[in-house]
Design a protein around this motif. Structure first.
Motif, short mmCIF file in Angstrom:
data_model
loop_
_atom_site.label_atom_id
_atom_site.label_comp_id
_atom_site.label_asym_id
_atom_site.label_seq_id
_atom_site.Cartn_x
_atom_site.Cartn_y
_atom_site.Cartn_z
N ALA A 52 -89.01 47.81 -7.65
CA ALA A 52 -88.91 48.02 -8.68
C ALA A 52 -88.51 47.61 -10.07
CB ALA A 52 -89.34 49.34 -8.36
N ASP A 53 -89.15 47.73 -11.15
CA ASP A 53 -88.37 47.48 -12.35
C ASP A 53 -89.58 48.27 -13.08
OD1 ASP A 53 -91.05 45.76 -12.91
OD2 ASP A 53 -90.23 44.34 -12.58
N THR A 54 -89.17 48.22 -14.84
CA THR A 54 -89.84 48.86 -15.97
C THR A 54 -90.63 49.18 -15.52
OG1 THR A 54 -88.80 47.74 -17.76
CG2 THR A 54 -87.43 49.55 -17.05
N ASN A 55 -91.77 48.30 -15.74
CA ASN A 55 -93.03 48.28 -15.54
C ASN A 55 -93.90 48.36 -14.07
OD1 ASN A 55 -93.76 47.42 -18.34
ND2 ASN A 55 -92.21 45.25 -17.30
N ASN A 56 -93.09 48.22 -12.93
CA ASN A 56 -93.58 47.96 -11.47
C ASN A 56 -92.92 49.05 -10.53
OD1 ASN A 56 -95.58 45.32 -11.43
ND2 ASN A 56 -93.50 45.19 -12.77
N GLN A 57 -93.62 50.46 -10.11
CA GLN A 57 -92.41 51.50 -9.53
C GLN A 57 -92.91 51.01 -7.87
OE1 GLN A 57 -95.17 55.04 -10.59
NE2 GLN A 57 -96.25 54.75 -9.07
N ALA A 58 -92.12 51.69 -7.10
CA ALA A 58 -92.14 50.70 -6.51
C ALA A 58 -93.17 51.27 -5.09
CB ALA A 58 -90.60 51.71 -5.22
N THR A 116 -88.98 66.73 -1.62
CA THR A 116 -88.95 67.98 -2.50
C THR A 116 -87.67 69.00 -1.94
OG1 THR A 116 -89.62 68.28 -0.10
CG2 THR A 116 -91.51 67.86 -1.32
N ASP A 117 -86.75 68.03 -0.45
CA ASP A 117 -85.87 68.90 -0.40
C ASP A 117 -84.78 69.14 -1.66
OD1 ASP A 117 -82.91 69.17 0.34
OD2 ASP A 117 -82.41 67.61 1.25
N PRO A 118 -84.54 70.17 -1.77
CA PRO A 118 -83.60 70.88 -3.41
C PRO A 118 -82.50 69.48 -3.91
CG PRO A 118 -84.39 72.24 -1.75
CD PRO A 118 -84.82 71.72 -1.42
N ALA A 119 -82.03 69.12 -2.53
CA ALA A 119 -80.74 68.69 -2.61
C ALA A 119 -81.10 67.09 -2.93
CB ALA A 119 -80.27 67.95 -1.11
N TYR A 120 -82.11 66.92 -2.84
CA TYR A 120 -83.11 65.55 -3.71
C TYR A 120 -83.15 66.60 -5.59
CZ TYR A 120 -81.82 61.29 -1.88
OH TYR A 120 -81.72 60.61 -1.02
N LEU A 121 -84.24 67.36 -5.76
CA LEU A 121 -85.19 68.16 -6.01
C LEU A 121 -84.12 68.96 -7.74
CD1 LEU A 121 -87.94 69.46 -5.10
CD2 LEU A 121 -88.10 67.74 -6.67
N ASP A 122 -83.34 69.19 -6.32
CA ASP A 122 -82.48 70.03 -8.03
C ASP A 122 -80.66 69.47 -8.23
OD1 ASP A 122 -83.98 72.42 -7.41
OD2 ASP A 122 -83.28 72.98 -5.54
N ASN A 123 -80.66 68.35 -8.02
CA ASN A 123 -79.38 67.14 -7.85
C ASN A 123 -79.06 66.44 -9.50
OD1 ASN A 123 -76.96 65.68 -7.53
ND2 ASN A 123 -77.71 65.71 -6.15
N THR A 124 -78.59 66.84 -10.01
CA THR A 124 -78.38 66.06 -11.56
C THR A 124 -77.25 64.76 -11.75
OG1 THR A 124 -76.68 68.20 -12.50
CG2 THR A 124 -78.70 68.60 -12.65
N ASP A 125 -76.91 64.47 -10.69
CA ASP A 125 -76.73 63.47 -10.52
C ASP A 125 -77.48 61.71 -11.20
OD1 ASP A 125 -75.51 60.83 -9.47
OD2 ASP A 125 -74.16 61.45 -8.07
N PRO A 126 -76.82 61.76 -12.53
CA PRO A 126 -77.71 60.32 -12.73
C PRO A 126 -77.68 58.82 -11.90
CG PRO A 126 -75.43 60.39 -13.62
CD PRO A 126 -75.46 62.02 -12.88
N ILE A 127 -76.77 58.40 -10.93
CA ILE A 127 -77.18 57.67 -10.25
C ILE A 127 -78.61 57.94 -9.21
CG2 ILE A 127 -76.12 56.60 -8.93
CD1 ILE A 127 -73.65 56.57 -9.33
N LEU A 128 -78.39 59.46 -8.78
CA LEU A 128 -79.37 59.47 -7.94
C LEU A 128 -80.90 59.66 -8.91
CD1 LEU A 128 -78.05 62.32 -5.76
CD2 LEU A 128 -78.96 60.23 -5.47
N VAL A 164 -86.42 57.35 -10.20
CA VAL A 164 -87.36 56.88 -11.01
C VAL A 164 -87.73 55.25 -10.89
CG1 VAL A 164 -87.74 55.83 -13.12
CG2 VAL A 164 -86.03 57.91 -13.26
N ASN A 165 -87.69 54.49 -9.62
CA ASN A 165 -87.86 53.40 -9.44
C ASN A 165 -89.61 53.84 -8.62
OD1 ASN A 165 -86.03 51.81 -10.65
ND2 ASN A 165 -84.78 52.37 -8.80
N LEU A 166 -89.00 54.93 -7.91
CA LEU A 166 -90.08 55.34 -6.89
C LEU A 166 -91.64 55.81 -7.88
CD1 LEU A 166 -88.78 57.02 -4.18
CD2 LEU A 166 -90.27 55.18 -3.81
N GLY A 167 -91.18 56.16 -9.48
CA GLY A 167 -92.33 56.89 -9.57
C GLY A 167 -91.83 57.43 -11.04
#
Length: 287
Positions: free
Chosen positions: A109-115, A181-193, A198-201
């Motif tokens: 994936a890159d800026t033009n192609n999502q995973a 859809t896990d809140p551990a992802y949805l509500d996580n503000t860690d910029p690395i995560l 974002v790579n997924l879409g």
């Protein structure tokens, strides 16, 4: 004399054709590789992109019942290489020498192609390639997956949601994300995560997140699944493993789950030995 000349020309032409035909036969590919001999082929192309290649390892004395293990590397969907799976490849070739191994690269994936769905499409292309060549290589159409991190996510997602012909007999997830859809992802503000996801879409709607989540794609037809997770993983919350375990239990799908409480996004030493012992037993039982 004129007639003799014509006959000579005809005979010469026929002789030349036979000679050319013989030369072509000498250079032609065999219709089937010798199944008594082991065979390795690196960077086999299954598409037009440079990343659409895989390494193929065929065992000696294989038959039409020989199963294939497909290895899928991690790297946050935007990095990584099949070389990252060489330890798994070497382990399988050494400890389970009756299996064929396919170690794949896929488009990153890159800026033009999502995973998604690009990388799922690549796995489908690999499976189609193997099916088209199974007679030539003397292998069966039955497959298993071993994936790590993002590669584990792709392995689970393809096996649960895209294996329309039920070829997958087992799948292994080592620290693979399962539910976006896990809140551990949805509500996580860690910029690395957030950067990884974002790579997924860019679509963050619940229907889309469910579409790309193995947790939401699993059914009673899901193949036997073995999972390994670290309790201190900074990239894949523990709930990604425990929720997937509970879902498979609810669906009555054969599964095994191991959580190493003090490990992160990967491990070595005795816990790695434990992983390989359990994985070997699971593969030999179900594939």
């Amino acid at each position: 004399m004129k007639h003799l000349k014509i006959v000579f020309i005809l005979l010469f032409s026929i002789s030349t054709l036979i000679s050319c035909s013989s030369d072509n036969d000498d250079n032609a590919q065999p219709q089937v590789l010798d199944p008594l001999e082991s065979y390795t082929e690196l960077n086999v192309s299954y598409g037009s992109d440079n990343d659409q290649v895989f390494d193929l390892y065929l065992p000696a004395n294989r038959t039409t019942n020989t199963k294939t293990l497909i290895l899928v590397h991690g790297g946050g969907w935007s990095a990584g290489d099949k070389a990252d799976m060489n330890d798994f490849k070497d382990f399988i070739l050494d400890q389970m020498p009756s299996y064929a191994v396919v170690n794949i690269n896929y488009r990153l994936a890159d800026t033009n192609n999502q995973a998604y769905p690009m990388q799922i499409d690549d796995i489908t292309s690999v499976i189609n390639w193997l099916e088209a060549n199974e007679a030539y290589y003397t292998i069966s159409e039955d497959i298993g997956f071993v994936g790590v991190s993002a590669g584990a996510h792709l392995s689970l997602l393809w096996s649960y949601g895209f294996d329309t012909n039920n070829k997958t007999e087992m799948v292994c997830s080592v620290v693979g994300p399962t539910n976006f859809t896990d809140p551990a992802y949805l509500d996580n503000t860690d910029p690395i995560l957030q950067g990884l996801l974002v790579n997924l879409g860019l679509d963050t709607s619940i229907p889309y997140l469910e579409e790309i989540s193995p947790y939401h794609r699993a059914t009673i037809l899901a193949p036997p699944t073995i999972m390994f997770y670290g309790g201190e993983d900074p990239l894949v919350p523990t709930t990604q493993g425990t929720a997937m375990r509970d879902k498979l239990e609810e669906l009555n799908v054969t599964h095994e789950f191991t959580l190493y409480p003090d490990e992160g996004h990967g491990w070595v030493g005795l816990n790695l030995l434990d992983t390989t012992i359990k994985l070997k037993n699971f593969i030999e039982t179900h594939l």
